[in-house]
Write a protein that holds these residues in place. Structure first.
Motif: not given
Length: 168
Positions: A49-59, A33-36, A6-11
């Motif tokens: 709460q759904l699964a382990p999460v890894e990610g990076i930050a976005g702009n 995996l969250h892409l920022g 997933v990326s760009d959730t912007h929430l």
């Protein structure tokens, strides 16, 4: 191994919840995996709460998210090296996929995941899978919202987009 991408959730902090289509699929993955462009750390809490999460930050992410995740990394899952970058930098003049390729130039990766453009993309270049899941909450010029699912089986990575109409 099943991976949610997933990326760009912007929430923002005031967001009630993640889209149902995403939470239903991600409750069945081994890792997310969250892409920022999380925008708020509360998104991490919702996803974890759904699964382990890894990610990076976005702009669009603040200092707390940059400090927690960094802006570029390589994770190894089931022996596969997966590059993660948001896609806004380094600037290549070749779009977000060009930026993502430049971010891992000369590095041994099997897959590069990126976001930023909110435009789903999947293609291979020089044997590397390039994958942008789009956005689950901000489709911009796209017809539908989207996120991604990947599988690693017997040393091979496959990916697909999940498209849907409502971000509720």
């Amino acid at each position: 191994m099943k991976i949610g991408v997933v990326s760009d959730t912007h929430l923002s902090r005031s967001a009630a919840s993640l889209p149902r289509a995403l939470t239903e699929e991600f409750s069945q993955v081994d890792i997310i995996l969250h892409l920022g462009d999380w925008v708020a750390m509360e998104i991490y809490d919702m996803l974890s709460q759904l699964a382990p999460v890894e990610g990076i930050a976005g702009n669009n992410d603040g200092y707390d998210i940059i400090q927690r995740f960094g802006e570029r990394k390589i994770v190894t899952l089931e022996g596969m090296r997966i590059g993660m970058v948001h896609g806004h930098a380094p600037y290549s003049r070749k779009g977000t996929d060009g930026n993502a390729l430049l971010a891992f130039e000369g590095q041994d990766v099997d897959c590069i995941l990126f976001g930023h453009s909110h435009q789903p993309l999947m293609r291979r270049e020089n044997g590397i899978l390039l994958f942008n899941p789009g956005s689950p909450t901000d489709k911009r010029r796209e017809k539908q919202y989207s996120f991604g699912l990947m599988d690693i089986t017997d040393g091979k990575i496959t990916a697909r987009h999940v498209f849907y109409d409502s971000k509720a």
